[in-house]
Design a protein around this motif. Structure first.
Motif, mmCIF file in Angstrom:
data_model
loop_
_atom_site.group_PDB
_atom_site.id
_atom_site.type_symbol
_atom_site.label_atom_id
_atom_site.label_comp_id
_atom_site.label_asym_id
_atom_site.label_seq_id
_atom_site.Cartn_x
_atom_site.Cartn_y
_atom_site.Cartn_z
ATOM 1 N N LEU A 1 0.985 8.858 -8.995
ATOM 2 C CA LEU A 1 0.425 10.160 -9.361
ATOM 3 C C LEU A 1 -0.868 10.402 -8.590
ATOM 4 O O LEU A 1 -1.125 11.505 -8.124
ATOM 5 C CB LEU A 1 0.174 10.229 -10.868
ATOM 6 C CG LEU A 1 1.426 10.301 -11.735
ATOM 7 C CD1 LEU A 1 1.055 10.338 -13.217
ATOM 8 C CD2 LEU A 1 2.260 11.520 -11.386
ATOM 9 N N LEU A 2 -1.662 9.359 -8.461
ATOM 10 C CA LEU A 2 -2.937 9.494 -7.743
ATOM 11 C C LEU A 2 -2.689 9.916 -6.301
ATOM 12 O O LEU A 2 -3.270 10.893 -5.814
ATOM 13 C CB LEU A 2 -3.679 8.150 -7.778
ATOM 14 C CG LEU A 2 -5.006 8.088 -7.046
ATOM 15 C CD1 LEU A 2 -6.028 8.981 -7.720
ATOM 16 C CD2 LEU A 2 -5.527 6.653 -6.991
ATOM 17 N N LEU A 3 -1.799 9.196 -5.641
ATOM 18 C CA LEU A 3 -1.528 9.485 -4.227
ATOM 19 C C LEU A 3 -0.831 10.832 -4.061
ATOM 20 O O LEU A 3 -1.262 11.695 -3.288
ATOM 21 C CB LEU A 3 -0.656 8.364 -3.641
ATOM 22 C CG LEU A 3 -0.362 8.449 -2.154
ATOM 23 C CD1 LEU A 3 -1.624 8.321 -1.354
ATOM 24 C CD2 LEU A 3 0.621 7.344 -1.759
ATOM 25 N N GLY A 4 0.250 11.026 -4.853
ATOM 26 C CA GLY A 4 1.037 12.246 -4.716
ATOM 27 C C GLY A 4 0.263 13.473 -5.170
ATOM 28 O O GLY A 4 0.331 14.529 -4.537
ATOM 29 N N HIS B 1 -10.904 4.909 0.036
ATOM 30 C CA HIS B 1 -10.803 4.517 1.439
ATOM 31 C C HIS B 1 -9.359 4.202 1.815
ATOM 32 O O HIS B 1 -8.870 4.600 2.867
ATOM 33 C CB HIS B 1 -11.702 3.291 1.643
ATOM 34 C CG HIS B 1 -11.948 2.953 3.076
ATOM 35 N ND1 HIS B 1 -12.403 1.726 3.480
ATOM 36 C CD2 HIS B 1 -11.796 3.666 4.205
ATOM 37 C CE1 HIS B 1 -12.525 1.713 4.791
ATOM 38 N NE2 HIS B 1 -12.167 2.882 5.255
ATOM 39 N N HIS B 2 -8.660 3.487 0.925
ATOM 40 C CA HIS B 2 -7.258 3.146 1.178
ATOM 41 C C HIS B 2 -6.348 4.363 1.083
ATOM 42 O O HIS B 2 -5.263 4.371 1.643
ATOM 43 C CB HIS B 2 -6.777 2.088 0.174
ATOM 44 C CG HIS B 2 -7.184 0.691 0.539
ATOM 45 N ND1 HIS B 2 -8.421 0.182 0.266
ATOM 46 C CD2 HIS B 2 -6.508 -0.296 1.163
ATOM 47 C CE1 HIS B 2 -8.498 -1.057 0.701
ATOM 48 N NE2 HIS B 2 -7.350 -1.387 1.257
ATOM 49 N N MET B 3 -6.801 5.381 0.333
ATOM 50 C CA MET B 3 -5.937 6.540 0.078
ATOM 51 C C MET B 3 -5.868 7.500 1.257
ATOM 52 O O MET B 3 -4.903 8.254 1.384
ATOM 53 C CB MET B 3 -6.487 7.326 -1.116
ATOM 54 C CG MET B 3 -5.877 6.971 -2.433
ATOM 55 S SD MET B 3 -6.724 7.884 -3.717
ATOM 56 C CE MET B 3 -6.170 9.556 -3.347
ATOM 57 N N SER C 1 2.395 0.097 2.081
ATOM 58 C CA SER C 1 2.411 -0.901 1.011
ATOM 59 C C SER C 1 1.662 -0.407 -0.220
ATOM 60 O O SER C 1 0.877 -1.130 -0.816
ATOM 61 C CB SER C 1 1.795 -2.219 1.480
ATOM 62 O OG SER C 1 2.441 -2.671 2.627
ATOM 63 N N TRP C 2 1.889 0.845 -0.577
ATOM 64 C CA TRP C 2 1.239 1.436 -1.747
ATOM 65 C C TRP C 2 2.024 1.040 -2.994
ATOM 66 O O TRP C 2 3.244 1.217 -3.031
ATOM 67 C CB TRP C 2 1.204 2.959 -1.598
ATOM 68 C CG TRP C 2 0.376 3.643 -2.622
ATOM 69 C CD1 TRP C 2 0.816 4.190 -3.793
ATOM 70 C CD2 TRP C 2 -1.041 3.849 -2.583
ATOM 71 N NE1 TRP C 2 -0.244 4.723 -4.468
ATOM 72 C CE2 TRP C 2 -1.394 4.530 -3.761
ATOM 73 C CE3 TRP C 2 -2.043 3.518 -1.668
ATOM 74 C CZ2 TRP C 2 -2.709 4.879 -4.057
ATOM 75 C CZ3 TRP C 2 -3.355 3.875 -1.963
ATOM 76 C CH2 TRP C 2 -3.678 4.547 -3.138
ATOM 77 N N PRO C 3 1.366 0.473 -4.004
ATOM 78 C CA PRO C 3 2.109 -0.053 -5.170
ATOM 79 C C PRO C 3 2.600 1.050 -6.098
ATOM 80 O O PRO C 3 2.213 1.112 -7.262
ATOM 81 C CB PRO C 3 1.079 -0.946 -5.862
ATOM 82 C CG PRO C 3 -0.235 -0.362 -5.485
ATOM 83 C CD PRO C 3 -0.077 0.222 -4.117
#
Lengths: 324, 526
Positions: free
Chosen positions: A101-104, A187-189, A270-272
């Motif tokens: 949800l965070l990424l999308g 940073h990873h996002m 490699s996003w969980p």
């Protein structure tokens, strides 16, 4: 309006039942079961051992018995255990869903915030060099496969420039705490979010452009202009508001893809997230997890299309859902 | 705008500090995804073993997933009675479980009882049976454990090579859903810290480890799927160690920052024959087909050259394997044609296919059509053998059909003339090949009385030299008889950061169980 919403929600119940039964049957029809997926067929394993695994997983029961048991459990709030990991499905899904949800969600927001102004400028300055540039870029954007963009970004921005991480959601070598860990996740996002948003922006901005052009050709815009309303006012108050209405539907139907559509991006970075979980579950014939992910997507699709319809009615007074 | 620039500045600080604060004591290794279990008793897939091999240990190394040779681990030494029926293990004293409790013979007994319990569905159960009956177990005292057999069996050490679990961590012997499976305790060099699902598993050095404290303090098994993604993560500094054969190796070659190590993997890709089939029951025909198959072309085409041309039906890890002892079936299509002609197979009717006594040389080649590797191997076999005049038909099967048609070891009747297969057989013990090479109902339906006699003799002989001689004979016989043509054994390409100095780390007491056996299950595809 409230009666309409209630009716829609009630209609969703049989729909969800049909979806769950269909999913159950489809997984059943697919060759191989969880027990077979668990063992290496080349090892020539003792059939008694496979039977024992089947019994332990409850796969020795006929399908209708298993379906009814699953339904009863799920309705009472127990989603069961994953066949593969033997962990509670709520844990498996609960661990992954927030990440997806965070990424999308961020990507969706970014897409909307960028696509609308780009489309508006492009429509307003039709046939200018800006319009041509945007048109060309969005053509490129929709044509390039997402995984290729992802790999290119990793090569350039993660490996060559070393600005952003290439994989994962958190640094492993450094153990950050507090606000540092929040920055670390952000940073990873950045790379996966941009990659996810790019294709969306390309499509949506085209859509916004044509919607606005459509509205700008309407009689009431000509009337407004004829009355001597300032161009800026015509654009923002009269045209844009109406041109945003089709976007509501578009964003509405895109929401479920936030949960289901990020599989490729999640794998490359490699996003969980839940995309990888779902695909692993399908290849392992892991019923409880497959059902949870499918039902989750189904609920999301139903809810977001309902929300889109409600928002539509709110934004466009011409639309009424009450029974006539 | 101000906020944005603030965030940007923070990122810059972060990336700078990430470079300067390099901790040498964390090692990040790659795995494809979440393990199915963290229990040593259930771990049997690459993802699980890549974690579990750091946590737990068997009495003796050398079992299927546990190393290349028989070596003492939790058992310091052992003695065998003269009749070969009693194995007495002297357990290592003062070994502590990760929670501080002392390891004793009661744990060993508990472990084997758990494995034997049928409801637990543990794959190793058959290891502990002899003619359907379980071995006898006896706790003599806290540090002495006895295993009693009904007849001598030389494979017992590898059969017992099952990781030991602590009895005090379980409530009962039914362990299917034990909390231990996700929160394990072992005696191994690393202890379990946390499992971040979808991301990684964090392990920490066991300072009390009996071989000495590991040199690397923190070990993270990071879940990155696919060799290309792993290669990128290595280059970006987010991985220290990964197997990346199949990825582009150019950035690592001639790069002093990385070390590349190649090692054979315990997998074999082969063409197996249905030895009972009418046309392929003659070893001479099978030999001719071996000579007529360009196996090097297969290695180049499907493995990018990363494969070893086998000269034995056994994997290289088997103790009896010796390079060059068997004569190679070198690719020579003309010689193969000649061999077939000498056997009476000629194209008498001029239709392009060989025939003898009015019968055409047809070959149904079955394989799992959903396995891309087999899809890629099949056309080469097809072309090579068609060129000899064999009327090859490819029979790709879906998963369900492959399970009943190929991977069925209950029936002697097989529907294929030959099939493409790939086994993963680990460890030094040749007896593990019994299902394939000495069983009438095996995939090759291969029922050679001499081979079966040698396997039986090898199993009941305990003298190491005598055993070697027996399996050496079996090896030569099988290579002559050729129930299968081994095509290649894949080579794993392992890349790690040069400054890690893994070799030295091991000498200095870090016993990286998983990393020590690069050919083994630790790196098997799940």
């Amino acid at each position: 309006m409230i009666r309409y919403i209630i009716r829609r929600l009630l209609l969703a119940v049989p729909l969800l039942l049909v979806i769950s039964a269909l999913t159950f049957v489809i997984v059943e029809i697919a060759p191989g079961d969880a027990a077979q997926m668990y063992i290496d067929p080349e090892k020539g394993t003792d059939p008694a051992y496979i039977e024992q695994i089947r019994r332990n997983l409850g796969l020795d029961q006929p399908i209708h018995v298993r379906y009814v048991a699953w339904l009863g459990q799920t309705l009472s709030g127990d989603w069961g255990f994953s066949f593969r990991s033997r962990r509670a499905v709520t844990l498996e899904v609960g661990d992954r869903l927030p990440n997806t949800l965070l990424l999308g969600g961020t990507a969706l927001l970014l897409s909307f915030v960028l696509a609308v102004p780009i489309g508006v400028i492009s429509a307003f300055k039709r046939y200018s060099w800006i319009d041509y540039t945007v048109t060309t870029l969005s053509l490129v954007g929709t044509s390039i496969p997402i995984f290729w963009v992802a790999l290119l970004f990793i090569q350039v921005f993660a490996i060559q420039m070393d600005w952003f991480p290439a994989s994962g959601m958190r640094s492993v070598r450094e153990q950050y705490t507090g606000w540092q860990s929040v920055i670390d996740v952000l940073h990873h996002m950045i790379l996966p979010t941009i990659v996810l948003a790019l294709a969306q922006i390309a499509g949506w901005s085209r859509y916004q452009r044509s919607a606005l052009l459509d509205v700008l050709g309407q009689d009431y815009i000509r009337t407004a202009r004829g009355k001597g309303v300032r161009e800026r006012r015509v654009l923002i108050l009269h045209a844009l508001r109406n041109a945003l209405i089709p976007m509501i539907t578009l964003v509405g139907i895109s929401v479920p893809s936030v949960v289901t559509g990020a599989f490729i991006t999640e794998t490359i970075f490699s996003w969980p997230g839940i995309g990888r979980l779902g695909v692993d579950a399908v290849s392992g014939r892991d019923y409880p997890v497959i059902m949870a992910v499918t039902m989750l997507s189904a609920v999301l699709i139903i809810l977001s299309s309902l929300l889109a319809d409600i928002a539509y009615a709110w934004a466009d007074p011409r639309i009424r859902y009450e029974q006539s | 705008m101000r906020k944005l620039s603030l965030i940007l500045i923070l990122f810059v600080i972060l990336s700078v500090s990430a470079v300067s604060a390099q901790e040498s004591s964390t090692l990040i290794v790659q795995s494809n995804g979440d393990p199915q279990t963290l229990s040593g008793l259930y771990a049997n897939d690459g993802n699980s073993l890549s974690v579990v091999t750091f946590l737990v240990e068997p009495l003796v190394l050398g079992g299927e997933n546990w190393g290349d040779s028989i070596e003492p681990a939790l058992a310091e030494s052992w003695t065998v009675s003269d009749d070969g029926l009693e194995y007495t293990f002297n357990l290592r004293q003062g070994v502590k479980w990760h929670d501080g409790v002392e390891f004793t013979a009661a744990d060993v007994l508990f472990t084997y009882q758990v494995v034997l319990l049928e409801e637990n569905a543990i794959d190793w159960r058959s290891n502990l049976l002899q003619n359907g009956e379980p071995f006898g177990f006896e706790v003599v005292d806290d540090y002495t454990f006895k295993v009693i057999l009904t007849q001598p069996d030389a494979t017992v050490l590898t059969a017992l090579s099952i990781p030991i679990v602590p009895a005090h961590a379980f409530e009962s012997t039914n362990v299917v859903d034990a909390p231990f499976n996700t929160n394990p305790i072992g005696t191994g060099p690393y202890r379990f810290v946390e499992w971040n699902t979808g991301e990684n598993i964090v392990l920490e050095a066991n300072a009390d480890y009996w071989r000495g404290a590991p040199k690397i303090g923190r070990l993270v098994v990071s879940f990155i799927e696919g060799v290309e993604n792993s290669a990128n993560a290595l280059l970006a500094g987010e991985l220290d160690f990964a197997r990346i054969d199949g990825a582009d190796l150019t950035p690592f070659q001639d790069n002093p920052d990385f070390t590349i190590v190649e090692a054979p993997r315990d997998l074999m890709r082969y063409v197996g024959f249905n030895v009972q089939s009418e046309l392929y029951s003659d070893p001479a025909v099978r030999q001719a087909l071996a000579v007529g198959l360009d196996r090097n072309a297969v290695i180049d085409a499907v493995a990018g050259g990363y494969g070893i041309l086998p000269d034995s039906v056994f994997n290289r890890s088997v103790f009896v394997y010796e390079e060059g002892r068997n004569a190679q079936y070198a690719f020579d299509p003309e010689a193969a044609k000649q061999q077939l002609a000498d056997l009476g197979w000629t194209d008498s009717d001029g239709n392009g296919f060989l025939d003898k006594d009015g019968q055409e040389l047809t070959l149904n080649l079955a394989y799992l059509g959903t396995w891309s590797l087999m899809q890629n191997i099949s056309p080469i076999v097809y072309d090579n053998w068609r060129a000899l005049g064999v009327n090859v038909t490819l029979v790709p099967l879906d998963d369900a059909a492959a399970n009943t048609e190929i991977y069925d070891n209950q029936n002697v009747e097989k529907s294929y003339d030959a099939f493409l297969g790939g086994w993963g057989l680990f460890g030094p013990e040749p007896d593990h090949y019994r299902n394939y090479l000495a069983s009438e109902t095996g995939f090759f339906a291969y029922n050679n009385a001499d081979v079966i006699a040698l396997f039986d003799e090898g199993r009941s002989t305990s003298d190491a030299d005598a055993r070697y001689g027996i399996y050496e004979q079996a090896d030569a016989l099988l290579w002559q008889d050729l129930p299968l043509i081994p095509i290649f054994q894949p080579i794993g390409v392992y890349v790690f950061r040069s400054d890690l100095n893994l070799e030295e780390a091991e000498i200095n007491g870090t016993f990286l169980t998983g990393l020590k056996f690069p050919g083994n299950a630790y790196f098997v595809e799940s």
